[in-house]
Design a protein around this motif. Structure first.
Motif, PDB file in Angstrom:
ATOM      1  N   VAL A 193       7.977 -32.488 -32.358  1.00  0.00           N
ATOM      2  CA  VAL A 193       8.274 -31.370 -33.484  1.00  0.00           C
ATOM      3  C   VAL A 193       9.587 -30.758 -33.211  1.00  0.00           C
ATOM      4  N   ASP A 194      10.052 -30.101 -33.962  1.00  0.00           N
ATOM      5  CA  ASP A 194      11.358 -29.338 -34.007  1.00  0.00           C
ATOM      6  C   ASP A 194      10.819 -28.164 -32.966  1.00  0.00           C
ATOM      7  N   HIS A 195      11.757 -27.755 -31.951  1.00  0.00           N
ATOM      8  CA  HIS A 195      11.270 -26.946 -31.071  1.00  0.00           C
ATOM      9  C   HIS A 195      11.565 -25.502 -31.296  1.00  0.00           C
ATOM     10  N   THR A 196      11.967 -25.206 -32.477  1.00  0.00           N
ATOM     11  CA  THR A 196      12.134 -23.817 -32.893  1.00  0.00           C
ATOM     12  C   THR A 196      10.717 -23.383 -33.809  1.00  0.00           C
ATOM     13  N   LEU A 197       9.850 -24.587 -34.052  1.00  0.00           N
ATOM     14  CA  LEU A 197       8.555 -24.019 -34.598  1.00  0.00           C
ATOM     15  C   LEU A 197       7.742 -23.445 -33.752  1.00  0.00           C
ATOM     16  N   SER A 198       6.843 -22.573 -34.144  1.00  0.00           N
ATOM     17  CA  SER A 198       5.884 -21.751 -33.350  1.00  0.00           C
ATOM     18  C   SER A 198       4.572 -22.469 -32.896  1.00  0.00           C
ATOM     19  N   PHE A 199       3.843 -22.270 -31.956  1.00  0.00           N
ATOM     20  CA  PHE A 199       2.513 -23.025 -31.622  1.00  0.00           C
ATOM     21  C   PHE A 199       1.596 -23.307 -32.625  1.00  0.00           C
ATOM     22  N   VAL A 200       1.569 -22.297 -33.469  1.00  0.00           N
ATOM     23  CA  VAL A 200       0.645 -22.405 -34.526  1.00  0.00           C
ATOM     24  C   VAL A 200       1.272 -23.148 -35.628  1.00  0.00           C
ATOM     25  N   GLU A 201       2.501 -23.192 -36.042  1.00  0.00           N
ATOM     26  CA  GLU A 201       3.099 -24.059 -36.744  1.00  0.00           C
ATOM     27  C   GLU A 201       3.202 -25.522 -36.360  1.00  0.00           C
ATOM     28  N   SER A 202       3.315 -25.809 -35.351  1.00  0.00           N
ATOM     29  CA  SER A 202       3.324 -27.163 -34.775  1.00  0.00           C
ATOM     30  C   SER A 202       1.708 -27.765 -34.674  1.00  0.00           C
ATOM     31  N   HIS A 203       0.864 -26.928 -34.542  1.00  0.00           N
ATOM     32  CA  HIS A 203      -0.612 -27.114 -34.486  1.00  0.00           C
ATOM     33  C   HIS A 203      -0.879 -27.579 -35.831  1.00  0.00           C
ATOM     34  N   ASN A 204      -0.656 -26.723 -36.805  1.00  0.00           N
ATOM     35  CA  ASN A 204      -0.882 -27.053 -38.300  1.00  0.00           C
ATOM     36  C   ASN A 204      -0.356 -28.429 -38.872  1.00  0.00           C
ATOM     37  N   ILE A 205       0.903 -28.656 -38.440  1.00  0.00           N
ATOM     38  CA  ILE A 205       1.446 -29.959 -38.719  1.00  0.00           C
ATOM     39  C   ILE A 205       1.038 -30.984 -38.214  1.00  0.00           C
ATOM     40  N   ALA A 206       0.228 -30.876 -36.954  1.00  0.00           N
ATOM     41  CA  ALA A 206      -0.463 -31.953 -36.314  1.00  0.00           C
ATOM     42  C   ALA A 206      -1.886 -32.222 -36.891  1.00  0.00           C
ATOM     43  N   GLU A 207      -2.532 -31.168 -37.353  1.00  0.00           N
ATOM     44  CA  GLU A 207      -3.873 -30.972 -38.109  1.00  0.00           C
ATOM     45  C   GLU A 207      -3.688 -31.975 -39.465  1.00  0.00           C
ATOM     46  N   ASP A 208      -2.416 -31.268 -40.023  1.00  0.00           N
ATOM     47  CA  ASP A 208      -2.266 -31.991 -41.476  1.00  0.00           C
ATOM     48  C   ASP A 208      -1.945 -33.629 -41.344  1.00  0.00           C
ATOM     49  N   ILE A 209      -1.103 -34.052 -40.328  1.00  0.00           N
ATOM     50  CA  ILE A 209      -1.090 -35.371 -40.148  1.00  0.00           C
ATOM     51  C   ILE A 209      -2.375 -36.212 -39.623  1.00  0.00           C
ATOM     52  N   ILE A 210      -3.299 -35.418 -38.850  1.00  0.00           N
ATOM     53  CA  ILE A 210      -4.453 -36.084 -38.466  1.00  0.00           C
ATOM     54  C   ILE A 210      -5.453 -36.347 -39.676  1.00  0.00           C
ATOM     55  N   TYR A 248      10.677 -31.453 -39.965  1.00  0.00           N
ATOM     56  CA  TYR A 248       9.919 -30.945 -38.803  1.00  0.00           C
ATOM     57  C   TYR A 248       9.226 -31.730 -37.852  1.00  0.00           C
ATOM     58  N   VAL A 249       9.117 -32.919 -38.077  1.00  0.00           N
ATOM     59  CA  VAL A 249       8.870 -34.008 -37.087  1.00  0.00           C
ATOM     60  C   VAL A 249       9.891 -34.816 -36.650  1.00  0.00           C
ATOM     61  N   LYS A 250      10.305 -34.614 -35.389  1.00  0.00           N
ATOM     62  CA  LYS A 250      11.589 -35.506 -34.871  1.00  0.00           C
ATOM     63  C   LYS A 250      11.094 -36.843 -34.414  1.00  0.00           C
ATOM     64  N   GLY A 251       9.939 -37.199 -34.474  1.00  0.00           N
ATOM     65  CA  GLY A 251       9.673 -38.647 -34.167  1.00  0.00           C
ATOM     66  C   GLY A 251       8.285 -38.632 -33.373  1.00  0.00           C
ATOM     67  N   VAL A 285      -8.476 -39.571 -34.564  1.00  0.00           N
ATOM     68  CA  VAL A 285      -7.171 -39.442 -34.237  1.00  0.00           C
ATOM     69  C   VAL A 285      -6.641 -38.421 -33.105  1.00  0.00           C
ATOM     70  N   THR A 286      -6.177 -38.725 -32.223  1.00  0.00           N
ATOM     71  CA  THR A 286      -5.693 -37.686 -31.078  1.00  0.00           C
ATOM     72  C   THR A 286      -4.214 -37.527 -31.024  1.00  0.00           C
ATOM     73  N   VAL A 287      -3.775 -36.241 -31.076  1.00  0.00           N
ATOM     74  CA  VAL A 287      -2.292 -36.246 -31.162  1.00  0.00           C
ATOM     75  C   VAL A 287      -1.842 -35.058 -29.873  1.00  0.00           C
ATOM     76  N   HIS A 288      -1.324 -35.313 -29.550  1.00  0.00           N
ATOM     77  CA  HIS A 288      -0.525 -34.577 -28.151  1.00  0.00           C
ATOM     78  C   HIS A 288       1.046 -34.019 -28.678  1.00  0.00           C
ATOM     79  N   VAL A 289       1.241 -32.659 -28.788  1.00  0.00           N
ATOM     80  CA  VAL A 289       2.477 -32.366 -29.432  1.00  0.00           C
ATOM     81  C   VAL A 289       3.549 -32.001 -28.308  1.00  0.00           C
ATOM     82  N   ASP A 290       4.715 -32.585 -28.793  1.00  0.00           N
ATOM     83  CA  ASP A 290       5.787 -32.273 -27.751  1.00  0.00           C
ATOM     84  C   ASP A 290       7.012 -31.809 -28.410  1.00  0.00           C
ATOM     85  N   PRO A 291       7.643 -30.645 -27.726  1.00  0.00           N
ATOM     86  CA  PRO A 291       8.988 -29.847 -28.418  1.00  0.00           C
ATOM     87  C   PRO A 291      10.041 -30.880 -28.360  1.00  0.00           C
TER      88      PRO A 291
END
Length: 306
Positions: A264-281, A240-243, A293-299
């Motif tokens: 993150v994978d561009h096919t993920l929804s905004f909510v899914e991307s947000h949840n992955i970022a929160e889990d990583i944090i 899900y995370v590309k880098g 930790v501060t994360v900015h999500v890029d597709p």
């Protein structure tokens, strides 16, 4: 925002703040006790070495007092004028203390050289030896206690304070050895030579505190081992995370600031991307104490204009 995580983080923060302040006050009390002890028996024995050790403890008291107020300032929560908190106050305290330790050591060298040139008489050596042995033992246990709290709270200021007392152990033992040799041989210059050697060792030992304090004030990156831990956590979330890129880390007091862009994978929804970022944090903050930790999500596959 995860309220449970915030409450837990706040609880740990307050607990560490209380430990730091109590330990700093303990250090002030210990320094005051040693100053009085050494001054009283310095007058009784007329020993320049014991007087020099009392001056060294006086410097310790000065540094510990600055320590207490810097920790009190550093551990204040962030406010409108200091969005990243006040953690760098500890770096300033560590820098100040490294100068204090260095100056006290130079003073000891001065006293020792003067004693070599001018000479002096001491008396009641047995009492002087016992007092300095007692001071060395007290300094050892004080240093060990402060170091334990410094490691637990990741405090540069307390680490520097611990170094004070550890240096005092060697200084006091050096004086003890000198007084014993003087008592046996009557060769007063031996005492001065030992004091000079101990002082040079103390100056050398302050370089680590000085460097660490400068690193904090200059926003040096966290250690490579810590950055590797962060990278390992991020890469666990593949595919899900590309880098990731634009990672920046720094430290202010015991607080560690970490920020990066997560691809993150561009096919993920905004909510899914947000949840992955929160889990990583959450995982990074759990693995690295006092991390923010501060994360900015890029597709993935889209240009990053930030």
């Amino acid at each position: 925002m995860d309220l449970d995580r915030l409450d837990s983080s706040t609880s740990v923060f307050l607990s560490q703040r209380e430990k730091k302040l109590k330990t700093a006050l303990f250090s002030i009390g210990a320094s005051s006790f040693l100053i009085v002890l050494k001054l009283v028996f310095g007058f009784l024995t007329n020993s320049i070495s014991i007087f020099a050790s009392a001056i060294d403890s006086l410097f310790d008291l000065s540094a510990s007092s600055v320590n207490y107020f810097s920790i009190k300032k550093a551990e204040k929560p962030a406010d409108k004028e200091h969005r990243f908190g006040h953690g760098k106050a500890e770096g300033l305290a560590g820098l100040f203390q490294s100068f204090i330790i260095g100056l006290s050591s130079i003073y000891l060298i001065y006293v020792s050289v003067k004693r070599l040139v001018v000479g002096s008489q001491v008396h009641s050596l047995d009492i002087g030896i016992l007092v300095m042995v007692f001071s060395a033992i007290v300094s050892f246990f004080i240093s060990r206690h402060i170091k334990k709290v410094a490691d637990y709270t990741d405090s540069v200021a307390l680490s520097a304070d611990s170094l004070h007392y550890r240096s005092d152990v060697y200084t006091n033992l050096g004086i003890v050895l000198g007084l014993i040799i003087v008592k046996i041989t009557g060769l007063l210059f031996i005492d001065s030579l030992i004091s000079i050697c101990v002082s040079l060792y103390i100056i050398w030992s302050t370089t680590s505190v000085f460097k660490e304090s400068v690193d904090i004030l200059m926003d040096k990156e966290l250690p490579k081992s810590t950055v590797k831990e962060i990278e390992d956590v991020i890469l666990k979330y593949q595919p899900y995370v590309k880098g990731f890129h634009k990672m920046r880390t720094r430290r202010a007091g015991s607080k560690k600031f970490i920020e990066f862009h997560l691809v993150v994978d561009h096919t993920l929804s905004f909510v899914e991307s947000h949840n992955i970022a929160e889990d990583i944090i959450k995982e990074i903050e759990k693995k690295i104490p006092n991390a923010e930790v501060t994360v900015h999500v890029d597709p993935h596959g889209f240009p990053d204009y930030s």
